[in-house]
Every structure is written in C-alpha cells, then in structure tokens.
Design a protein around this motif. Structure first.
Motif, PDB file in Angstrom:
ATOM      1  N   GLU A 190       0.836  -1.208   0.000  1.00 51.96           N
ATOM      2  CA  GLU A 190       0.000   0.000   0.000  1.00 51.96           C
ATOM      3  C   GLU A 190       0.871   1.258   0.000  1.00 51.96           C
ATOM      4  O   GLU A 190       0.567   2.241  -0.687  1.00 51.96           O
ATOM      5  CB  GLU A 190      -0.954  -0.012   1.191  1.00 51.96           C
ATOM      6  N   VAL A 191       1.954   1.240   0.756  1.00 47.36           N
ATOM      7  CA  VAL A 191       2.883   2.377   0.759  1.00 47.36           C
ATOM      8  C   VAL A 191       3.494   2.546  -0.628  1.00 47.36           C
ATOM      9  O   VAL A 191       3.587   3.670  -1.143  1.00 47.36           O
ATOM     10  CB  VAL A 191       3.970   2.190   1.836  1.00 47.36           C
ATOM     11  N   ASP A 192       3.908   1.443  -1.250  1.00 47.83           N
ATOM     12  CA  ASP A 192       4.464   1.508  -2.608  1.00 47.83           C
ATOM     13  C   ASP A 192       3.487   2.200  -3.559  1.00 47.83           C
ATOM     14  O   ASP A 192       3.887   3.044  -4.371  1.00 47.83           O
ATOM     15  CB  ASP A 192       4.776   0.111  -3.140  1.00 47.83           C
ATOM     16  N   ALA A 193       2.215   1.847  -3.479  1.00 47.76           N
ATOM     17  CA  ALA A 193       1.207   2.451  -4.354  1.00 47.76           C
ATOM     18  C   ALA A 193       1.088   3.953  -4.118  1.00 47.76           C
ATOM     19  O   ALA A 193       0.871   4.728  -5.063  1.00 47.76           O
ATOM     20  CB  ALA A 193      -0.148   1.768  -4.138  1.00 47.76           C
ATOM     21  N   GLN A 194       1.252   4.387  -2.881  1.00 43.30           N
ATOM     22  CA  GLN A 194       1.168   5.818  -2.583  1.00 43.30           C
ATOM     23  C   GLN A 194       2.394   6.563  -3.109  1.00 43.30           C
ATOM     24  O   GLN A 194       2.286   7.702  -3.588  1.00 43.30           O
ATOM     25  CB  GLN A 194       0.978   6.047  -1.089  1.00 43.30           C
ATOM     26  N   ILE A 195       3.557   5.934  -3.037  1.00 47.66           N
ATOM     27  CA  ILE A 195       4.766   6.553  -3.608  1.00 47.66           C
ATOM     28  C   ILE A 195       4.593   6.705  -5.114  1.00 47.66           C
ATOM     29  O   ILE A 195       4.941   7.740  -5.694  1.00 47.66           O
ATOM     30  CB  ILE A 195       6.015   5.729  -3.250  1.00 47.66           C
ATOM     31  N   VAL A 196       4.016   5.705  -5.749  1.00 42.71           N
ATOM     32  CA  VAL A 196       3.750   5.781  -7.186  1.00 42.71           C
ATOM     33  C   VAL A 196       2.810   6.954  -7.485  1.00 42.71           C
ATOM     34  O   VAL A 196       3.032   7.701  -8.452  1.00 42.71           O
ATOM     35  CB  VAL A 196       3.175   4.443  -7.709  1.00 42.71           C
ATOM     36  N   ARG A 197       1.786   7.161  -6.667  1.00 39.88           N
ATOM     37  CA  ARG A 197       0.874   8.305  -6.872  1.00 39.88           C
ATOM     38  C   ARG A 197       1.640   9.623  -6.841  1.00 39.88           C
ATOM     39  O   ARG A 197       1.407  10.514  -7.658  1.00 39.88           O
ATOM     40  CB  ARG A 197      -0.198   8.346  -5.781  1.00 39.88           C
ATOM     41  N   LEU A 198       2.542   9.744  -5.898  1.00 47.28           N
ATOM     42  CA  LEU A 198       3.335  10.965  -5.755  1.00 47.28           C
ATOM     43  C   LEU A 198       4.246  11.168  -6.970  1.00 47.28           C
ATOM     44  O   LEU A 198       4.300  12.262  -7.551  1.00 47.28           O
ATOM     45  CB  LEU A 198       4.150  10.856  -4.470  1.00 47.28           C
ATOM     46  N   LEU A 199       4.942  10.113  -7.369  1.00 46.20           N
ATOM     47  CA  LEU A 199       5.828  10.207  -8.530  1.00 46.20           C
ATOM     48  C   LEU A 199       5.048  10.473  -9.809  1.00 46.20           C
ATOM     49  O   LEU A 199       5.491  11.254 -10.667  1.00 46.20           O
ATOM     50  CB  LEU A 199       6.665   8.936  -8.661  1.00 46.20           C
ATOM     51  N   ASP A 200       3.893   9.852  -9.950  1.00 40.75           N
ATOM     52  CA  ASP A 200       3.059  10.087 -11.137  1.00 40.75           C
ATOM     53  C   ASP A 200       2.613  11.541 -11.225  1.00 40.75           C
ATOM     54  O   ASP A 200       2.562  12.119 -12.313  1.00 40.75           O
ATOM     55  CB  ASP A 200       1.835   9.162 -11.143  1.00 40.75           C
ATOM     56  N   ALA A 201       2.292  12.146 -10.090  1.00 37.36           N
ATOM     57  CA  ALA A 201       1.884  13.556 -10.090  1.00 37.36           C
ATOM     58  C   ALA A 201       3.038  14.435 -10.562  1.00 37.36           C
ATOM     59  O   ALA A 201       2.838  15.367 -11.366  1.00 37.36           O
ATOM     60  CB  ALA A 201       1.416  13.983  -8.698  1.00 37.36           C
ATOM     61  N   LEU A 202       4.237  14.157 -10.092  1.00 36.58           N
ATOM     62  CA  LEU A 202       5.409  14.921 -10.537  1.00 36.58           C
ATOM     63  C   LEU A 202       5.685  14.688 -12.023  1.00 36.58           C
ATOM     64  O   LEU A 202       6.044  15.612 -12.752  1.00 36.58           O
ATOM     65  CB  LEU A 202       6.628  14.547  -9.699  1.00 36.58           C
ATOM     66  N   ARG A 203       5.493  13.456 -12.467  1.00 39.01           N
ATOM     67  CA  ARG A 203       5.704  13.130 -13.881  1.00 39.01           C
ATOM     68  C   ARG A 203       4.694  13.873 -14.759  1.00 39.01           C
ATOM     69  O   ARG A 203       5.069  14.425 -15.803  1.00 39.01           O
ATOM     70  CB  ARG A 203       5.577  11.617 -14.087  1.00 39.01           C
ATOM     71  N   ARG A 204       3.430  13.924 -14.340  1.00 40.05           N
ATOM     72  CA  ARG A 204       2.390  14.596 -15.131  1.00 40.05           C
ATOM     73  C   ARG A 204       2.692  16.083 -15.331  1.00 40.05           C
ATOM     74  O   ARG A 204       2.340  16.653 -16.353  1.00 40.05           O
ATOM     75  CB  ARG A 204       1.016  14.431 -14.487  1.00 40.05           C
ATOM     76  N   GLU A 205       3.319  16.694 -14.351  1.00 30.43           N
ATOM     77  CA  GLU A 205       3.623  18.125 -14.508  1.00 30.43           C
ATOM     78  C   GLU A 205       5.055  18.359 -15.001  1.00 30.43           C
ATOM     79  O   GLU A 205       5.575  19.461 -14.937  1.00 30.43           O
ATOM     80  CB  GLU A 205       3.359  18.888 -13.218  1.00 30.43           C
ATOM     81  N   ASN A 206       5.677  17.303 -15.508  1.00 33.20           N
ATOM     82  CA  ASN A 206       7.033  17.367 -16.050  1.00 33.20           C
ATOM     83  C   ASN A 206       8.048  17.876 -15.030  1.00 33.20           C
ATOM     84  O   ASN A 206       9.016  18.551 -15.395  1.00 33.20           O
ATOM     85  CB  ASN A 206       7.070  18.224 -17.323  1.00 33.20           C
ATOM     86  N   ALA A 207       7.846  17.568 -13.767  1.00 35.91           N
ATOM     87  CA  ALA A 207       8.779  17.984 -12.713  1.00 35.91           C
ATOM     88  C   ALA A 207       9.674  16.840 -12.242  1.00 35.91           C
ATOM     89  O   ALA A 207      10.694  17.089 -11.612  1.00 35.91           O
ATOM     90  CB  ALA A 207       8.004  18.549 -11.520  1.00 35.91           C
ATOM     91  N   LEU A 208       9.306  15.604 -12.554  1.00 33.24           N
ATOM     92  CA  LEU A 208      10.048  14.460 -12.026  1.00 33.24           C
ATOM     93  C   LEU A 208      11.499  14.449 -12.489  1.00 33.24           C
ATOM     94  O   LEU A 208      12.401  14.123 -11.717  1.00 33.24           O
ATOM     95  CB  LEU A 208       9.347  13.151 -12.381  1.00 33.24           C
ATOM     96  N   ASP A 209      11.747  14.833 -13.727  1.00 36.35           N
ATOM     97  CA  ASP A 209      13.117  14.784 -14.244  1.00 36.35           C
ATOM     98  C   ASP A 209      14.007  15.897 -13.699  1.00 36.35           C
ATOM     99  O   ASP A 209      15.201  15.914 -13.972  1.00 36.35           O
ATOM    100  CB  ASP A 209      13.116  14.789 -15.770  1.00 36.35           C
ATOM    101  N   GLN A 210      13.441  16.823 -12.927  1.00 39.50           N
ATOM    102  CA  GLN A 210      14.229  17.859 -12.259  1.00 39.50           C
ATOM    103  C   GLN A 210      14.171  17.704 -10.740  1.00 39.50           C
ATOM    104  O   GLN A 210      14.539  18.610 -10.007  1.00 39.50           O
ATOM    105  CB  GLN A 210      13.717  19.262 -12.620  1.00 39.50           C
ATOM    106  N   THR A 211      13.688  16.554 -10.281  1.00 40.16           N
ATOM    107  CA  THR A 211      13.468  16.355  -8.853  1.00 40.16           C
ATOM    108  C   THR A 211      14.334  15.218  -8.325  1.00 40.16           C
ATOM    109  O   THR A 211      14.336  14.120  -8.879  1.00 40.16           O
ATOM    110  CB  THR A 211      11.975  16.032  -8.585  1.00 40.16           C
ATOM    111  N   LEU A 212      15.068  15.503  -7.258  1.00 49.22           N
ATOM    112  CA  LEU A 212      15.810  14.468  -6.541  1.00 49.22           C
ATOM    113  C   LEU A 212      14.809  13.757  -5.635  1.00 49.22           C
ATOM    114  O   LEU A 212      14.103  14.403  -4.856  1.00 49.22           O
ATOM    115  CB  LEU A 212      16.919  15.083  -5.688  1.00 49.22           C
ATOM    116  N   VAL A 213      14.726  12.451  -5.762  1.00 48.21           N
ATOM    117  CA  VAL A 213      13.805  11.660  -4.942  1.00 48.21           C
ATOM    118  C   VAL A 213      14.644  10.711  -4.092  1.00 48.21           C
ATOM    119  O   VAL A 213      15.543  10.039  -4.596  1.00 48.21           O
ATOM    120  CB  VAL A 213      12.822  10.852  -5.820  1.00 48.21           C
ATOM    121  N   CYS A 214      14.344  10.667  -2.809  1.00 48.15           N
ATOM    122  CA  CYS A 214      15.016   9.764  -1.877  1.00 48.15           C
ATOM    123  C   CYS A 214      13.948   8.984  -1.127  1.00 48.15           C
ATOM    124  O   CYS A 214      13.030   9.577  -0.554  1.00 48.15           O
ATOM    125  CB  CYS A 214      15.871  10.573  -0.902  1.00 48.15           C
TER     126      CYS A 214
END
Length: 184
Positions: free
Chosen positions: A116-140
C-alpha cells in the motif's frame, strides 16, 4: 528529546535559499513537539495523541500523500521545492487498508502495508511526472528500520541490532547525477 534549536536542518538551508518547504508526516512520532518542523513553512501531521491501542497515532499513507499532492498543486511552480513525505503504515500493529484472508499472518499483513505504501509513492511520482517535474526532482526513499518476524526470537523491532532490522533500502533518483540502475 526535541531537536536542539541551534541545529541547522536541511529544510532551514533550503528555505534560506528561497526554496518552498513542506513536510507531511504520518505519525505522532514526528510531532512538532520534537522540533522537526524547523525550516518547514508547512508541517502537517496527525493530532498529537496515542491511539486507543496505546501505539502512536498514525494516519494512512493515502491521507498523507493526499495532503502532499494538494500542497504540490497549490505551490508556486516558479520556485524550487523541498518536500518531505513520511509514511508510517508498515509498523506494528499491521492493519492494511485492504481486506486480507482471515488467517493471514503478521508477515502477510506487513507485506500488504508495504504494498500500500508503494502504491502511494507511485501516486506521488506520477503527479510529478504529469507536470514534467520528475526529471528535475531528486527523490530519496528510505526506511527507519526493518522488521523481524521471528529472526533471533524477535518480533517487529526492538533493542537488538540484527540485519533484519538494520538493513533498509536507500533509493535515490537523481536525474543527471546518478545513472539509473546503479547499485552500491
């Protein structure tokens, strides 16, 4: 004990550099009373109380991520951001949101919470990807500890330092800085 006010946190450094700072925490183990909110413009957590079971009060990862996503939607997109999202779900007692078979083991319930936690992390990453911010974001992504399920006669985690509780993931996604698939 609370973090000493003289400590200089990453959030304080980021904020001083003009970065928007926000934290969304899942359990009272990180309550503002411990001064971990130093440097955060927004510090959002559950009420400071114990649950009826005596365990720390927590809110599901889905609620924490909902709050973080709302903040991401409202932030100033012209400024960089530092966002800390803390989830607490995979801690004893294991109470996954989805229903499991009646005879599920502690390990089954724990793994359901991790999923369930994994699915929530995916939601967060998907939101960043949709706004084209993921490729400029350091994720830890990391964990505070592992869990034992009978290893060394220990359940969950305790006072002993065994690999079952010491070995935790540290996953970094740093576009342009770390090559995908690198392992150390």
């Amino acid at each position: 004990a609370a973090l000493d006010a003289s400590a200089h946190t990453l959030a304080e450094a980021a904020r001083a550099a003009g970065t928007q700072t926000a934290a969304f925490v899942g359990a009272v183990v990180l309550d503002q009373a411990f001064a971990l909110d130093q440097g955060f413009e927004t510090y959002d957590g559950p009420p400071a109380q114990r649950s009826t079971s005596g365990h720390p009060f927590e809110r599901p990862a889905s609620v924490v991520v909902d709050a973080a996503l709302d903040w991401l939607d409202r932030r100033d997109r012209a400024r960089p951001f530092f966002l800390w999202v803390h989830v607490y779900d995979a801690h004893h007692p294991y109470t996954p949101q989805r229903e499991l078979p009646p005879r599920s083991s502690e390990l089954d319930r724990y793994l359901a919470e991790v999923s369930e936690v994994d699915a929530q992390i995916v939601r967060l990453l998907d939101a960043l990807r949709r706004e084209n911010a993921l490729d400029q974001t350091l994720v830890c992504v990391t964990a505070d500890h592992g869990e034992a399920f009978g290893e060394h006669q220990e359940l969950t985690h305790g006072a002993f330092a065994w690999n079952a509780t010491l070995r935790v993931p540290l996953i970094l996604r740093a576009p342009g800085l770390v090559r995908a698939g690198t392992r150390t």
